[in-house]
Motif scaffolding. Structure first.
Motif, short mmCIF file in Angstrom:
data_model
loop_
_atom_site.label_atom_id
_atom_site.label_comp_id
_atom_site.label_asym_id
_atom_site.label_seq_id
_atom_site.Cartn_x
_atom_site.Cartn_y
_atom_site.Cartn_z
N MET A 1 6.52 -3.82 29.91
CA MET A 1 7.14 -2.82 29.27
C MET A 1 8.31 -1.86 29.73
O MET A 1 9.14 -1.50 29.15
N PRO B 1 8.05 2.98 24.24
CA PRO B 1 9.67 3.05 23.89
C PRO B 1 9.83 4.06 22.94
O PRO B 1 8.92 4.86 22.65
N SER C 1 1.37 -5.51 25.56
CA SER C 1 1.46 -4.53 24.62
C SER C 1 1.15 -3.05 25.04
O SER C 1 0.27 -2.79 25.63
N CYS C 2 2.01 -2.21 24.76
CA CYS C 2 1.89 -0.66 25.26
C CYS C 2 1.08 -0.09 24.35
O CYS C 2 0.62 1.11 24.81
N GLY C 3 0.71 -0.78 23.09
CA GLY C 3 -0.26 -0.05 22.25
C GLY C 3 0.14 1.07 21.44
O GLY C 3 -0.69 1.73 20.87
N TRP C 4 1.40 1.23 21.43
CA TRP C 4 2.14 2.44 20.65
C TRP C 4 1.97 2.19 19.18
O TRP C 4 1.86 3.09 18.31
N CYS C 5 2.32 0.93 18.82
CA CYS C 5 2.10 0.70 17.13
C CYS C 5 1.17 -0.55 16.96
O CYS C 5 0.80 -1.24 17.65
N CYS D 1 1.44 -4.66 16.59
CA CYS D 1 1.49 -5.31 17.95
C CYS D 1 0.01 -5.01 18.52
O CYS D 1 -0.47 -6.10 19.07
N ARG D 2 -0.30 -3.68 18.66
CA ARG D 2 -1.60 -3.24 19.38
C ARG D 2 -2.77 -4.19 18.72
O ARG D 2 -3.75 -5.00 19.80
N THR E 1 7.70 -3.47 13.81
CA THR E 1 7.07 -3.05 15.07
C THR E 1 8.10 -2.05 15.67
O THR E 1 9.24 -2.04 15.51
N PHE E 2 7.66 -1.14 16.72
CA PHE E 2 8.33 0.01 17.09
C PHE E 2 9.40 -0.65 17.99
O PHE E 2 10.48 0.08 18.23
N CYS E 3 9.02 -1.73 19.02
CA CYS E 3 10.05 -2.38 19.80
C CYS E 3 10.16 -3.85 19.67
O CYS E 3 9.48 -4.56 18.80
N LEU F 1 9.06 -5.98 21.65
CA LEU F 1 8.04 -7.05 22.43
C LEU F 1 7.48 -7.88 21.49
O LEU F 1 7.22 -8.99 21.61
N ALA F 2 6.86 -7.17 20.07
CA ALA F 2 6.15 -8.07 19.42
C ALA F 2 6.78 -9.31 18.58
O ALA F 2 6.65 -10.39 18.63
#
Ligand code: FMN
Ligand code: SF4
Lengths: 439, 157
Positions: A172, A190, A343-347, A350-351, A389-391, A393-394
């Motif tokens: 990330m 992000p 996954s950064c786990g923010w949203c 994705c998490r 998703t927020f960014c 990645l997903a």
């Protein structure tokens, strides 16, 4: 064929030191710009060259810079950052530029910094590039000593500081707003956009993040002009591109070629074709988060627009080849394992979604797949797609999955119908391996 | 307590950023370099020094996979498990290391010499499979070569 970025790279010797780099025309572009060009002229020249960002998204670099507030009202310090996080699986192009010619990157950053009147610059280097870290540190010190960095560069009254930051892991950190958080000492999650980093970036100040390869193009554009740069390319996007091929090909590697060479040329000529006994089944054209291309795309030009028209993305331009002896489901499982872990786990989508996808694929590999699983996977490619998703990645993770479900659906079905992985019958290794991962 | 060396190194980093907290990742790196890993006590002393809460420091420490919140062996083996190494058979190397050292991913040998961790893409996919031990990169690694490679670290302090 011209190879401006790699012309002076020879991995069998140490990279050029400052003197040697100057002898082959290094830092000429800095002199030229500081003597006779305004920052906005530099922005315009780079925009006209049609240099598109080499970090994956392919946005016009000069245009990106033009969003930075200029003039006496603008907030300072402004920052410029080289994204040298290179963690996209299958990608190994920036390593070549970092280890092969660090002064080229530093010169490109100085020019780009001048274009937006930045005061402080960072090279955000991934932890694993130990050799590059040593070389960059040395080169930055040389550039300070020669007066290309620091206060009042070449008597221009403009100054730039440069620091090397080495990371502590996590994919990330390469996402540009997460990178800013990491540089601020936070978790690499992000940020919401707007505000865009060009206006409010590192420590709330105007910031530009560009990929290493993007910066390395800039000195050559300044020296030779926009038309020359456009002329290097076989397509609309300007310049040369660092392409790579890995997997079961005869000569895996990384080469600087005109933007827009075909997949056929890359694999058959530069990578020497497939290894004996292996057949080409498909490839991710630009790293783990790009859609598969298959034999039907053999003559697609590898530039941003053509690859997009073929249903994928040029991404980082480093291709991963899937051969016929490798299980496509196992291949995609490996990718999803990576994305779920990173996954950064923010949203939530994705998490929660990526580990689910990973488990479904692992179960299929172990012979416990059900037909409904295909629908579940299809559903995830939509639910984790762009906009949900927020960014990026997903959505990036879903690209190889959705295209694998399209091109290799029969192989998924065989796993379910046969109740085992058809590729893994010859040896028990992979199955035992899959189980050991569950511990 | 932070040592004199650690404090000096952290102070240097603090000078480069607008406020203390922003140096926390650097502080974690510095302390890990001295002590090998980040204990609860280390989290607390870093927090106190940078005027943060321990929970805040820990939220950062646990995010990054190369900050170790558990003790690791003297040598850390990072085996690339990403896609190009998967295609080129890193699984064989994993089995080989398990045979030589009798540890799985996440485990440390009883003599505390080696810890084995999976690592995403090391960025040398044209030379897959690859692994790193401490700061040394090994590329195009074959199973037969593992014994020789590991031997070097058995005697190295
Ligand atoms: C999850 C994720 C990881 C990324 N990793 C990188 C990276 O390692 N290097 C990079 O240059 N860009 C990476 N990017 C793209 C950056 O966000 C950004 O678009 C890029 O650095 C901009 O530079 P460019 O305009 O020169 O391409 C990543 C993006 C995402 C969503
Ligand atoms: S998409 Fe994934 S990586 Fe991106 S913000 Fe959401 S949880 Fe984090």
């Amino acid at each position: 064929m011209e190879r401006p970025l790699t012309k002076h790279i020879d991995l069998n010797r140490p990279p050029l030191n400052l003197k040697e780099y100057e002898q082959v025309g290094g830092y000429e572009a800095v002199r030229k710009v500081l003597k006779g060009m305004t920052p906005v002229e530099v922005q315009k020249l780079v925009q006209d060259s049609n240099l598109k960002g080499r970090g994956g998204a392919g946005f016009n670099t000069g245009l990106k810079w033009s969003f930075v507030p200029m003039g006496p009202e603008a907030l300072h310090p402004k920052y410029i950052i080289a994204n040298a996080d290179e963690m996209e699986p299958g990608t190994f192009k920036d390593r070549l530029l970092l280890e092969g010619n660090p002064h080229q990157l530093i010169e490109g950053m100085i020019l780009s910094a001048y274009a937006i009147q930045a005061d402080i610059s960072y090279i955000f280097l991934r932890w694993a590039y130990k050799k590059a870290a040593i070389l960059i540190r040395k080169s930055i010190a040389e550039a300070y000593e020669a007066g290309y960095l620091g206060q009042n560069i070449l008597g221009s009254k403009w100054g730039l500081e440069m620091h090397l930051h080495t990371g502590v892991g996590r994919y990330m950190c390469g996402e540009e707003t997460a990178l800013l958080n990491a540089l601020e000492g936070k978790r690499a999650t992000p940020r919401a956009k707007p505000p865009f980093p060009q206006v409010s970036g590192l420590f709330g100040k105007p910031t530009i993040v560009n990929n290493v390869e993007t910066f390395c193009c800039v000195p050559h554009i300044i020296n030779n002009g926009a038309d020359w740069f456009k002329g290097l390319s076989k397509s609309e996007d300007g310049g040369t591109k660092l392409y790579g091929v890995s997997g079961r090909v005869k000569k895996p590697g990384c080469w600087e070629l005109p933007m827009g060479v075909t997949m056929r040329e890359l694999i058959e000529v530069h990578a020497g074709g497939m290894q004996d006994g292996y057949e080409f089944k498909g490839a991710l054209p630009g790293g783990a988060s790009t859609d598969f291309l298959t034999t039907e795309h053999w003559d697609v030009k590898m530039d941003f627009k053509s690859v997009a028209a073929a249903g994928s993305r040029l991404g980082t331009g480093t291709m991963v080849v899937l051969d016929d002896a490798t299980c496509p489901v196992g291949f995609v499982h490996n990718l999803q394992h990576f994305f779920a872990q990173e996954s950064c786990g923010w949203c939530t989508p994705c998490r929660e979604g990526l580990p689910w996808v990973e488990k479904i694929l692992l179960n299929m590999e172990k012979g416990h797949g059900r037909m409904e699983d295909l629908e579940l996977l299809d559903m995830h490619t939509k639910m984790l797609g762009p906009g949900n998703t927020f960014c990026a990645l997903a959505p990036g993770a879903m690209e190889p999955l959705q295209s694998a479900l399209k091109y290799f659906r029969d192989d998924f079905v065989r796993h379910i119908v046969e109740g085992k992985c058809p590729w893994h019958t010859a040896t028990e290794t992979p199955k035992r391996f899959a189980e050991s991962l569950m511990v | 307590m932070l040592t004199e060396t650690e404090i000096q190194a952290i102070d240097h980093e603090v000078k480069l950023v607008p406020y203390k907290k922003a140096a926390v990742i650097e502080a974690l790196k510095i302390v890990q370099k001295e002590r090998g890993w980040i204990s609860d006590e280390s989290v607390e002393v870093i927090a106190a020094y940078l005027e943060m809460s321990p929970a805040e420091v820990d939220s950062v420490a646990t995010f990054y996979n190369l900050i170790f919140r558990k003790p690791v062996g003297r040598h850390v083996i990072l085996l690339c498990d990403s896609i190009s190494c998967y295609v080129m058979g890193y699984q064989k190397l994993y089995e080989g290391i398990q045979q030589h050292l009798n540890i799985k991913f996440g485990q440390t040998t009883p003599d505390k010499l080696f810890t084995l961790l999976p690592n995403p893409c090391l960025g040398c996919c044209d030379h897959a499979p690859a692994l790193m031990i401490d700061e040394d990169l090994y590329r195009d690694v074959k199973e037969e070569e593992l014994e020789e490679i590991l031997k070097k670290y058995r005697t190295k302090i």
